[in-house]
Enzyme design. Structure first.
Site, PDB file in Angstrom:
ATOM      1  N   HIS A 107      55.760  41.921  34.649  1.00 59.61           N
ATOM      2  CA  HIS A 107      54.673  42.154  33.688  1.00 59.61           C
ATOM      3  C   HIS A 107      53.482  42.088  34.450  1.00 59.61           C
ATOM      4  O   HIS A 107      53.075  41.477  35.655  1.00 59.61           O
ATOM      5  CB  HIS A 107      54.549  41.016  32.930  1.00 59.61           C
ATOM      6  CG  HIS A 107      53.504  41.250  31.725  1.00 59.61           C
ATOM      7  ND1 HIS A 107      52.248  41.188  31.805  1.00 59.61           N
ATOM      8  CD2 HIS A 107      53.865  41.221  30.388  1.00 59.61           C
ATOM      9  CE1 HIS A 107      51.784  41.348  30.665  1.00 59.61           C
ATOM     10  NE2 HIS A 107      52.699  41.430  29.719  1.00 59.61           N
ATOM     11  N   GLY A 196      30.973  34.741  38.185  1.00 57.83           N
ATOM     12  CA  GLY A 196      31.607  34.422  39.436  1.00 57.83           C
ATOM     13  C   GLY A 196      31.143  35.575  40.505  1.00 57.83           C
ATOM     14  O   GLY A 196      30.235  36.311  40.225  1.00 57.83           O
ATOM     15  N   PRO A 197      31.843  35.591  41.718  1.00 53.46           N
ATOM     16  CA  PRO A 197      31.661  36.289  42.902  1.00 53.46           C
ATOM     17  C   PRO A 197      31.846  37.758  42.557  1.00 53.46           C
ATOM     18  O   PRO A 197      32.940  37.916  41.808  1.00 53.46           O
ATOM     19  CB  PRO A 197      32.190  35.472  43.807  1.00 53.46           C
ATOM     20  CG  PRO A 197      33.347  35.012  43.208  1.00 53.46           C
ATOM     21  CD  PRO A 197      32.998  34.384  41.926  1.00 53.46           C
ATOM     22  N   VAL A 200      36.894  38.740  45.940  1.00 54.96           N
ATOM     23  CA  VAL A 200      38.292  38.327  45.118  1.00 54.96           C
ATOM     24  C   VAL A 200      39.005  37.362  46.104  1.00 54.96           C
ATOM     25  O   VAL A 200      39.163  37.928  47.320  1.00 54.96           O
ATOM     26  CB  VAL A 200      38.945  39.134  44.558  1.00 54.96           C
ATOM     27  CG1 VAL A 200      40.120  38.806  43.803  1.00 54.96           C
ATOM     28  CG2 VAL A 200      38.143  40.115  43.598  1.00 54.96           C
ATOM     29  N   SER A 201      39.234  36.189  45.833  1.00 54.45           N
ATOM     30  CA  SER A 201      40.409  35.385  46.502  1.00 54.45           C
ATOM     31  C   SER A 201      41.853  35.943  46.145  1.00 54.45           C
ATOM     32  O   SER A 201      42.219  36.062  44.970  1.00 54.45           O
ATOM     33  CB  SER A 201      40.104  33.905  46.197  1.00 54.45           C
ATOM     34  OG  SER A 201      41.339  33.269  46.501  1.00 54.45           O
ATOM     35  N   ALA A 203      44.488  34.696  46.620  1.00 48.60           N
ATOM     36  CA  ALA A 203      45.387  33.555  46.031  1.00 48.60           C
ATOM     37  C   ALA A 203      45.186  33.320  44.551  1.00 48.60           C
ATOM     38  O   ALA A 203      46.085  33.106  43.912  1.00 48.60           O
ATOM     39  CB  ALA A 203      45.095  32.424  46.963  1.00 48.60           C
ATOM     40  N   GLY A 205      43.034  35.703  42.415  1.00 45.13           N
ATOM     41  CA  GLY A 205      42.611  36.873  41.684  1.00 45.13           C
ATOM     42  C   GLY A 205      41.562  36.684  40.742  1.00 45.13           C
ATOM     43  O   GLY A 205      40.451  35.985  41.197  1.00 45.13           O
TER      44      GLY A 205
END
Length: 315
Positions: A107, A196-197, A200-201, A203, A205
């Site tokens: 998915h 938010g920033p 992207v992290s 880990a 997303g």
């Protein structure tokens, strides 16, 4: 009167009338340790009721349906809903226990906490649902440092979820066999997040958070591993492909020997599961493929309210 301490009579009234439902989609269904931690977090506040949990191992995805009440001030402005602290607690457990870079499944997804939809129930309004969605988005962006995209009634212009997902490459598999693994490796976000920033992290997303009127999820199994055929059928069932109005679809692998037409029914009281089932069966017959009876991944709003009331009264 304190926002989180209404007197018992007022509290009982709102617990029965002004309700919000939060559907929380997390990218994990195989890591039992992580899921147990999430489950504990979901049960921390007794005033949030877990009405349904739907796990799909093939998709490596779990969906929670949570319900609680809304408190307003003297002017009628919403000021408190237990769902907020419950969803944040679930997200904290999910981010601690799941690394998107190690995730794979059939998915699509763009984040550990992939999608949060707030629906009004009973006497609640879309304005109240949007209020909670925007509060969650602000907290996710500041506390968890994940980019958050608002959609539908939570977005300033009502931007649709599928539009944002298309812009972010949600529908493009990044692994052989039309599967998804790890972060999609976007070099930069093509659309500025609402909270938010901009970074992207990998880990964690990103997260989609929206508010909208009730939609139903209905999936139809096809007895074939031909994903190309499933995608052709899905395209012809969807409104975008000239099929059924207010229906969105994906053709996906779903275990050994089967594919699936995963559908979102945007107006389930107008275009329901029977319309989708009949259209899939007709198109599958043209491909010489067998179809099984489809299934919903959640209860109807009426059943959710009934289950909420039973669980609240029992506790």
């Amino acid at each position: 009167m304190a926002a989180n301490n209404p007197n018992s009579k007022e509290k009982k009234s709102v617990m029965q009338s002004v309700l919000l439902c939060c559907k929380l989609h997390i990218s994990e269904s195989r890591n039992r340790e992580a899921l147990e931690s999430i489950q504990r977090a979901a049960k921390l506040d007794p005033e949030t009721v877990i009405v349904n949990i739907f796990e799909d191992r093939e998709y490596n995805r779990i969906n929670y349906t949570l319900v609680s009440y809304v408190i307003h001030d003297a002017t009628g402005t919403p000021i408190y809903c237990p769902l907020q602290q419950t969803v944040v607690a679930i997200a904290a457990a999910a981010y601690d226990g799941i690394n998107l870079e190690l995730h794979s499944g059939a998915h699509p997804r763009l984040g550990v906490v992939d999608d949060i939809t707030v629906h009004p129930l009973a006497q609640a309004s879309l304005d109240e649902a949007a209020w909670l969605a925007k509060r969650l988005a602000a907290e996710f962006g500041s506390r968890f440092r994940v980019p958050v995209y608002l959609y539908n009634d939570a977005h300033p212009t009502g931007k649709a979820l599928d539009t944002i997902r298309r812009e972010l490459g949600y529908y493009r598999p990044n692994l052989r066999g039309i599967q998804w693994a790890g972060w999609p490796h976007l070099e930069s976000l093509p659309v500025k997040p609402d909270e938010g920033p901009d970074v992207v992290s990998r880990a964690r997303g990103i997260t989609m958070i929206g508010a909208r009127a009730w939609v139903a999820m209905y999936n139809v199994p096809i007895m074939s591993t031909d994903v190309s055929a499933a995608r052709r059928i899905a395209a012809r069932v969807s409104a975008r492909g000239g099929g059924l109005p207010a229906v969105q679809t994906l053709g996906l692998l779903h275990g050994e020997g089967t594919t699936e037409i995963a559908c979102i029914l945007l107006e389930p009281n107008q275009i329901g599961a029977d319309h989708v089932q009949n259209r899939v069966e007709m198109l599958a017959a043209q491909e010489d493929l067998d179809v099984e009876k489809g299934y919903f991944t959640d209860f109807s709003p009426e059943m959710i309210i009934e289950k909420y009331m039973k669980l609240i009264n029992a506790s």
